[in-house]
Design an enzyme around this catalytic site. Structure first.
Site, PDB file in Angstrom:
ATOM      1  N   HIS B 181       5.836  -0.104   3.953  1.00  0.00           N
ATOM      2  CA  HIS B 181       4.986   0.696   4.848  1.00  0.00           C
ATOM      3  C   HIS B 181       4.988   2.089   4.227  1.00  0.00           C
ATOM      4  CE1 HIS B 181       3.466   2.555   8.536  1.00  0.00           C
ATOM      5  NE2 HIS B 181       4.498   3.364   8.525  1.00  0.00           N
ATOM      6  N   HIS B 234      -1.413  -1.694   4.438  1.00  0.00           N
ATOM      7  CA  HIS B 234      -2.393  -0.808   5.093  1.00  0.00           C
ATOM      8  C   HIS B 234      -2.530   0.573   4.452  1.00  0.00           C
ATOM      9  CE1 HIS B 234       1.017  -0.674   8.372  1.00  0.00           C
ATOM     10  NE2 HIS B 234       1.338   0.124   7.383  1.00  0.00           N
ATOM     11  N   ASP B 307      -3.464  -6.472  10.385  1.00  0.00           N
ATOM     12  CA  ASP B 307      -2.444  -5.555  10.898  1.00  0.00           C
ATOM     13  C   ASP B 307      -2.381  -5.641  12.427  1.00  0.00           C
ATOM     14  OD1 ASP B 307      -0.377  -3.817  10.663  1.00  0.00           O
ATOM     15  OD2 ASP B 307      -1.581  -2.046  10.223  1.00  0.00           O
TER      16      ASP B 307
END
Lengths: 310, 424
Positions: B181, B234, B307
């Protein structure tokens, strides 16, 4: 003819004839040890000081026994009782030892290079009994003697050194010694425990035990210290044993005559299964301890009679 | 099981480049044949596809399934309903659940929960660190053996460079990918929106967009040093994408995905304090959104993942800074991605590749293709049909969509899992 050594600080840089000289003499001490007829006058009047800045039982006892069997006066200094804990520097200690006319100094220290530093300042012959993550020369010699007696020589063998190579002085000394004597060396372990640039030492690197042990003549296991897990280099003992612990299934990849070795003390169920460690046909772990005394006798003998120390 | 012939479809399989009108025959749960003029075997059912596109079932590589520990928000069963409606037949499930997926038994449990639905393959991520606490490596080897598809701490960044180095080094032995992340945690702490004019006007604590590029740059250096494989989830900023593009040119094992909000929405979606648009990472300025959309086409972005982060009313009906991050995404994954196609920015075959073959490749799994003999995981969709996203009417349990009220072109008409119709 290789020059006589004044100290035994490292295997790296030693010539094969120098190594062979230690092994040949140790070979004769093996028989004398078994018959109890060691030459007790050999080191009469010489003083051997064991200085262990790190805890050790088997290496210290092995050196002590070696010295006594050759008739030396042996003194053990352990850190807990020495002035080192009172703030004395290593070089002050050296000056003190010189004043005591010590002939042979066996040193174990947590810092790589400490014996070499001491060797510059003391008159005694310095024997490295393990310094940090650098070298442990007498362990490599006793391992070589064990292999030689079992398999007839070192030339052309393939030896796998398995486990925590990154932190192992035993591994480094063995890599240098075995390579010098014509063995092929593999190191096997999780990528987090293999030193960067290991290939540059002339070894083959494996991260998988089955591939690393394939066809080898000797399997050398290394001790995994609990500290490696608390520092996160290995997730858990059970995972380590699953992928890197030597059990019968993994050993089956090695040659049928392969020897199993371990410098001790062992973590059973972490790096080695008891069924393998105690297998009388494969395991030479107890024999390594016996060879340790003979090798240390040879080291003490050769260094005291070496031209460089006369 | 009897055979089924799906006729009158546009066969689209980005894995092989196939894009042609034809038909597809399913037998014993597998793709028996595809092409034109297959003929109808005795006893086969036929389905008229009405000219719609038949592609592999979608592979969604970033989904929070709610289990274990978040069953009041979503369960594997309810997520499977939403996934089927979205054409999704395989998901990779995030491990930062309660408890975290840091034990081999939990990996097996989640896989089994997926199998119980009969409509969705659940491939669990393994926790990268014990408890996803970011301290000590989890049992990556044992988790991998149990079927963990890759390793991550989910929505929590690996902040320590030493830990990331160890992870990339250790995981190499198990050919395990580390999913990061990418958000520097000390810069992101306490933030609720992207730092900038809007956050300033709203009086919200900001997260500088550079928090993403900083961690991406660090991890690329660590991947180069260790030879490990890192995947950035992401990705949402132009500067991070530039770094990733460069790392790929260099030949490093670096991949990334993005999620539909980052190429379809910008930070203005949080205006009026819409907490459904509060995401992690936060929605960005429009220049970053445009860069993400461009990176879909040029291949910098490997995959699009939903997501999906199910949140309930109690998580979201709070002052903006206190509201939970995360948006529901399963049902809208295909439609929002197709909006890029309708906007002229993306060929449909690339859009479907980003949702099928590409994520399968990143995860190293066999799904996402119409190969003969492969499991008949299929998605039939009409790219022109319009529908409206309405929070409250979405399939599944989670209703926290950032696309509430949006009209989408492209509707799933049918979904098949191993030859069985599970939607439509």
């Amino acid at each position: 003819m290789a020059p006589p050594q004044k100290h035994l600080l490292a295997i790296e840089g030693m010539y094969p004839p120098q190594i062979a000289a230690y092994l040949d003499l140790a070979e004769s001490f093996v028989l004398l040890n078994r018959t109890g007829k060691t030459p007790r006058d050999r080191l009469r009047g010489r003083t051997l000081i064991n200085m262990f800045f790190e805890d050790s039982t088997r290496t210290r006892v092995s050196f002590e026994l070696a010295g006594k069997r050759l008739g030396a006066d042996v003194i053990n200094m352990s850190v807990a009782t020495s002035s080192v804990n009172k703030g004395e520097t290593l070089l002050d200690t050296a000056a003190t030892l010189n004043a005591m006319n010590c002939d042979l100094l066996v040193i174990r220290h947590a810092s790589s290079g400490a014996p070499a530093l001491l060797a510059q300042k003391v008159e005694a012959a310095v024997i490295n009994a393990g310094d940090g993550t650098h070298e442990h020369p007498t362990q490599a010699l006793l391992d070589a003697l064990t292999i030689r007696r079992r398999l007839g020589g070192l030339q052309g063998l393939t030896v796998a050194i398995c486990g925590d190579v990154l932190h192992s002085r035993v591994a480094r000394s063995n890599i240098f010694l075995l390579s010098a004597m014509g063995s092929r060396v593999r190191v096997v372990g999780p990528p987090t425990l293999i030193p960067p640039a290991a290939e540059r030492l002339g070894v083959e690197v494996f991260h998988d035990m089955a591939a690393g042990l394939d066809g080898v003549d000797v399997v050398m296991m290394l001790r995994l210290q609990q500290e490696r897990m608390t520092r996160g280099l290995v997730p858990s003992a059970r995972e380590y044993f699953r992928f890197y612990g030597l059990d019968e299934a993994k050993l089956a990849h090695a040659a049928p005559h392969a020897l199993v070795m371990h410098p001790g003390p062992m973590n059973r169920g972490v790096e080695i299964a008891s069924t393998v460690a105690d297998d009388p046909l494969r395991s030479v772990i107890r024999e390594q301890v016996e060879m340790g005394v003979a090798v240390r006798m040879a080291v003490l003998d050769l260094l005291s009679t070496s031209g460089a120390n006369q | 099981m009897t055979a089924t012939l799906i006729q009158n479809v546009r066969l689209l399989d980005p894995a092989t480049g196939l894009d042609q009108p034809g038909e597809l025959l399913v037998r014993e749960g597998r793709i028996a044949d595809l092409g034109t003029g297959l003929g109808r075997p005795d006893g086969a059912d036929t389905i008229d596809g009405g000219g719609a596109i038949l592609c592999p079932g979608l592979v969604d590589m970033r989904v929070e399934v709610g289990e274990p520990g978040g069953e009041f928000r979503e369960t594997v069963a309810s997520a499977a309903v939403a996934a089927a409606a979205g054409g999704i037949t395989t998901v990779a499930a995030l491990p930062d659940s309660k408890p975290a997926i840091d034990d081999p038994a939990l990996v097996r449990l989640l896989r089994a929960r997926g199998e119980e639905t009969g409509s969705l393959t659940v491939l669990p991520y393994g926790a990268l660190t014990k408890g996803c606490r970011g301290e000590d490596l989890a049992e990556i080897g044992l988790l991998r053996e149990a079927g963990a598809v890759a390793f991550t701490d989910g929505a929590r960044a690996i902040g320590s460079a030493r830990l990331m180095r160890l992870a990339l080094t250790y995981a190499r032995r198990f050919e395990a990918k580390i999913v990061q992340h990418p958000e520097e945690p000390t810069l992101a702490e306490g933030g609720a929106a992207t730092e900038g004019e809007l956050a300033t006007r709203l009086g919200l604590p900001g997260i500088p967009p550079e928090a993403e590029a900083i961690l991406v740059a660090r991890d690329i250096a660590l991947a180069r040093m260790t030879g490990g494989a890192v995947h950035f989830a992401h990705v949402s900023t132009a500067s991070a994408l530039a770094l990733i593009r460069h790392a790929k040119e260099e030949g490093l094992f670096v991949t990334c995905d993005t999620a539909p909000p980052y190429f379809d929405l910008n930070e203005t979606a949080i205006g009026d304090w819409r907490t459904f648009a509060k995401l992690s990472p936060p929605l960005r300025a429009d220049a970053d959104r445009q860069a993400v959309a461009a990176a879909l086409l040029d291949g910098t972005i490997d995959a699009v993942a939903s997501d999906h982060q199910p949140r309930d009313a109690d998580d979201k009906r709070l002052p903006f800074a206190q509201a939970a991050t995360g948006g529901a995404g399963l049902a809208t994954l295909l439609g929002v991605t197709l909006a890029q196609v309708h906007g002229g920015a993306l060929p449909v075959i690339r859009a479907i590749e980003l949702l099928t073959a590409a994520p399968a490749r990143v995860l190293g799994i066999g799904a996402g293709t119409l190969a003969k003999g492969a499991a008949a995981d299929l998605c039939l969709f009409d790219p022109e049909r319009v529908w409206q996203v309405v929070s409250g009417n979405l399939p599944g349990r989670a209703q926290n969509t950032p696309f509430d009220g949006r009209a989408l072109e492209g509707k799933v008409m049918g979904t098949w899992k191993a030859g069985r119709r599970v939607f439509g």
